[in-house]
Design an enzyme around this catalytic site. Sequence first.
Site, PDB file in Angstrom:
ATOM      1  N   ARG A 293       0.641  -1.280  -0.179  1.00 26.10           N
ATOM      2  CA  ARG A 293      -0.551  -0.111  -0.207  1.00 26.10           C
ATOM      3  C   ARG A 293       1.298   0.937  -0.258  1.00 26.10           C
ATOM      4  NH1 ARG A 293      -1.796   1.216   4.370  1.00 26.10           N
ATOM      5  NH2 ARG A 293      -1.102  -0.810   5.488  1.00 26.10           N
TER       6      ARG A 293
ATOM      7  N   TYR B 251      -1.341  -3.473  -6.846  1.00 29.61           N
ATOM      8  CA  TYR B 251      -0.987  -4.080  -5.302  1.00 29.61           C
ATOM      9  C   TYR B 251      -2.440  -4.247  -4.361  1.00 29.61           C
ATOM     10  CZ  TYR B 251       2.190  -6.715  -2.815  1.00 29.61           C
ATOM     11  OH  TYR B 251       2.818  -7.917  -2.445  1.00 29.61           O
TER      12      TYR B 251
ATOM     13  N   LYS C 226      -9.280  -2.321   1.586  1.00 32.26           N
ATOM     14  CA  LYS C 226      -8.923  -1.117   2.776  1.00 32.26           C
ATOM     15  C   LYS C 226      -9.624   0.499   1.798  1.00 32.26           C
ATOM     16  CE  LYS C 226      -6.460  -3.451   4.340  1.00 32.26           C
ATOM     17  NZ  LYS C 226      -6.001  -4.134   6.143  1.00 32.26           N
TER      18      LYS C 226
ATOM     19  N   HIS D 157     -11.011  -1.975  11.498  1.00 23.78           N
ATOM     20  CA  HIS D 157      -9.384  -2.865  10.964  1.00 23.78           C
ATOM     21  C   HIS D 157      -9.217  -4.176  12.391  1.00 23.78           C
ATOM     22  CE1 HIS D 157      -5.364  -2.479   9.487  1.00 23.78           C
ATOM     23  NE2 HIS D 157      -5.841  -3.481   8.559  1.00 23.78           N
TER      24      HIS D 157
ATOM     25  N   SER E 193      -1.242  -3.109  10.528  1.00 22.20           N
ATOM     26  CA  SER E 193      -0.978  -4.323   9.424  1.00 22.20           C
ATOM     27  C   SER E 193       0.612  -5.036   9.904  1.00 22.20           C
ATOM     28  CB  SER E 193      -0.959  -2.942   7.820  1.00 22.20           C
ATOM     29  OG  SER E 193      -1.506  -2.753   8.064  1.00 22.20           O
TER      30      SER E 193
ATOM     31  N   CYS F  69       0.595  -7.025  12.169  1.00 29.59           N
ATOM     32  CA  CYS F  69       1.012  -7.681  13.959  1.00 29.59           C
ATOM     33  C   CYS F  69       0.718  -8.744  14.369  1.00 29.59           C
ATOM     34  CB  CYS F  69       0.981  -6.126  14.240  1.00 29.59           C
ATOM     35  SG  CYS F  69       2.449  -4.507  14.395  1.00 29.59           S
TER      36      CYS F  69
ATOM     37  N   ASP G  27      -9.296  -9.391   9.568  1.00 32.02           N
ATOM     38  CA  ASP G  27      -8.790  -8.030   9.247  1.00 32.02           C
ATOM     39  C   ASP G  27      -9.689  -6.932   9.314  1.00 32.02           C
ATOM     40  OD1 ASP G  27      -6.753  -6.706   8.123  1.00 32.02           O
ATOM     41  OD2 ASP G  27      -8.103  -6.561   6.434  1.00 32.02           O
TER      42      ASP G  27
ATOM     43  N   ARG H 243       2.177 -12.110   0.088  1.00 31.02           N
ATOM     44  CA  ARG H 243       0.700 -12.204   0.305  1.00 31.02           C
ATOM     45  C   ARG H 243       0.379 -13.478   0.182  1.00 31.02           C
ATOM     46  NH1 ARG H 243      -1.833  -8.266   3.594  1.00 31.02           N
ATOM     47  NH2 ARG H 243       0.127  -6.268   3.568  1.00 31.02           N
TER      48      ARG H 243
HETATM   49  C1  OXD Z   1      -2.904  -4.370   5.234  1.00 35.60           C
HETATM   50  C2  OXD Z   1      -3.676  -5.390   4.843  1.00 35.60           C
HETATM   51  O1  OXD Z   1      -1.907  -3.368   5.265  1.00 35.60           O
HETATM   52  O2  OXD Z   1      -4.512  -6.141   5.487  1.00 35.60           O
HETATM   53  O3  OXD Z   1      -3.157  -4.299   6.899  1.00 35.60           O
HETATM   54  O4  OXD Z   1      -3.232  -5.989   3.928  1.00 35.60           O
HETATM   55 MN    MN Z   2      -5.324  -5.717   7.458  1.00 29.25          MN
END
Ligand code: OXD
Ligand code: MN
Length: 598
Positions: free
Chosen positions: A70, A211, A220, A240, A262, A264, A287, A379
Site C-alpha cells: 500500500r 497491488y 481498505k 480494522h 498491518s 502485527c 482483517d 502475500r
Molecule cells: C494491511 C492488509 O495492510 O491487511 O493492513 O493488507
Molecule cells: Mn489489514
Amino acid sequence: MTYPVKNRRLAQWVQEVAALCQPAAVYWCDGSRLEYDRLMAQMAAAGNAIPLPRRPNSFLFRSDPSDVARVEARTFISTSSRDDAGPTNNWVAPDDLKRTMLDLYRGCMAGRTMFVIPFSMGPIGSPIAKIGVEISDSPYVVCNMHIMTRVGTRVLEALGADGQFVPCLHSVGAALAPGQADVSWPCAPMAQKYISHFPEEDLIWSYGSGYGGNALLGKKCFALRIASAMARREGWLAEHMLILRLTSPAGRRYHIAGAFPSACGKTNLAMIQPTLPGWRAECIGDDIAWMKIGPDGRLYAINAEAGFFGVAPGTSNRTNPMAAATVRANTIFTNCALTDDGDVWWEGIGSPAPAHAVDWRGRDWSPGRGEPAAHANARFTAPAAQCPVISPDWERPEGVPIDIFIFGGRRAGVVPLATEAFDWEHGVFLAATASSETTAANIGAVGNLRRDPFAMQPFCGYNMADYFGHWLAMGERLGPHAPRIFYVNWFRKSADGKWLWPGYGENSRVLKWMCERVDAAAEAQATPIGYLPAADALDLGGFAIPAENLTELLRVDRQAWLAELPDIERHLARFGARLPVRMSEQVRRLRERLETDR
Ligand code: OXD
Ligand code: MN
C-alpha cells in the site's frame, strides 16, 4: 452500448467510464468458477501467472519492484474541507484531484479489457453487508476479488433496479498502443499513483497500482475508508479488526474483535490454536469487521470479506498452522519465491532455504545472496472457507455478538503484555493512543514508532478526532452491553533483544483472562495505566516461562510511561480543538495517576 443490468445508475456509470478510459472491450464478471479459471489460464498463457503444481489450482505472480505494498503517501481523503479529512490523511480538494485524475484516466485502458466486478462486502443480503462495483483493467484484480469478496450476477440481482452501490474505479495506468507488447505487471510510476476517496459521495478512484489494498478496492478503500465515513453517518462501526470465537471447556462462547496495525499478527490471532486444554477457537475474520447494534442492544459483527490477503513471510506450521493449511490449494501467491520443484517459499515458512530458488523479482537466488528470496510484504490470497478452523457461523447474516475488544501494537518496550481499560472511555483513549513499530505492509521505513489509533491511522476516511467522538457516542448507545476493552503487546523484548513472551497459541492464556474478566471471575490489579492481570491470574498451567519474564511483562514502569506522555500529548494535540475534551481529560488523568503514588 447497452449493458445486461437493471440498475440504471450502474449502467450509466459503466458507460461513462468506458467513454473516458477507452478500453478495447468491456466485460461483466459473473463470479463463476469458469470465469476465474479462464482468466487464470489466460494469465498463465501470457507467463504472468506461474502455476504451482504442488498446490492445486494455485498460482504465483510477481509484481513490478516498485509496486509491492500500500502507498499511504499516495492515498487521499478528498473532502470539501481539509479539516474533514483531518491531520492523519493526505488531502487534495475534490475538484483539483478529479481534474488531475481525469487527465490520467483519459484513454488509460486502451488495448485492455475493462472488467466490471459487482461485489458484496459481507454475506449477500445481510443487514450489515453493502454492495460495491469495481471497474478494473487488471485480470489479476478480478481473480483476487473473486476470492476476497462475493462477486457476480447474484450481487447484481441483490442490487436490483434502484439499489445503492459504491463505485470503485481502478486502472493500473498503463495504456497499450496498438501492437505494443504488455509487461507482466503493468503499473504507473509512483508520482502518478493515486488512491483516492471521496467520502462525501461514497466514491473511490484508484490509479497506477495493481497491488493489494491499492487495487482490491473492496478491502481498505471501501470496507474501511469509505465504510468508516458511512458508519459514522449511519451509527455503526467499520473497523480494522479480526473476529474470533473462543469456547471455554464449559461451552461458554466469547466473541472477540481485535485491532492491530498491518503485519502485527491479526491473521495469526484470528486462527489461534489455544494451548490451554479444553479451549477452542474458531476464526470468523482476519482483517475487517463491520458492526451494528442488534435488536437486543448488543454489538454484532460480520467479516466484510470472503478471503484472507495475508502476509506470507513468517507464516509456517509453527506460527499459524491453520493459515498454512488454508493456502494448500486455490490460492494466489504474490511476490513469494519459487523453488525448483515448483512450490512457493518464503522466509519463515518453516522449511530450510532451498539451495536454489527464483526470488520475488524473478532472479536466481541462493541462501548466501544476502537478500530475502520473498518480498517482506509477499502475500497469499486464499478463500476463508478453506480455513480448517473457520467458524460454521462465519457467514451468519446477523453477525456474532462481540464481548471483547482488543487493541495493540508491536512494542519492544514499555507497554505490558495485557491491560484492561477502566471503562469504555478509558478504552477509547487506549485505542486512540495505540502505538506500534512500523512494518513492511506500507512502503516506507520499517521499525519506526508511530501512533496508530485503533490500527486505523491509514484507513480512517474522515477526521480521526471525529472518529474518537463516534466511538465515545457508540459507547453511550451500547451502555451496559458495551464490549470490554483490552490492550495487549505480544512483542515485548528483554534488554538483550529476546522475546519475553512466546506468543501464538500461548496468547490463549491472556484471552482466557479476558474472558474471565467479562464474567467477573479473574483478579486484576489497578495500576496507573489500567487493570493488569494479578500476579497469579494468568493460567500458566503446563507452561514454563521464567519468572523474571513474567514480572517484566506485567510491570508498569512509571518512569518509562512518564517519558512517553509528551509523545501521547503531541499525538493528540494534532487534532486541535476537534479532539473530544474527554480524550484530553484522559491524558490529564493518566499523568495524575502516574505522578501520584498509587
Ligand atoms: C494491511 C492488509 O495492510 O491487511 O493492513 O493488507
Ligand atoms: Mn489489514
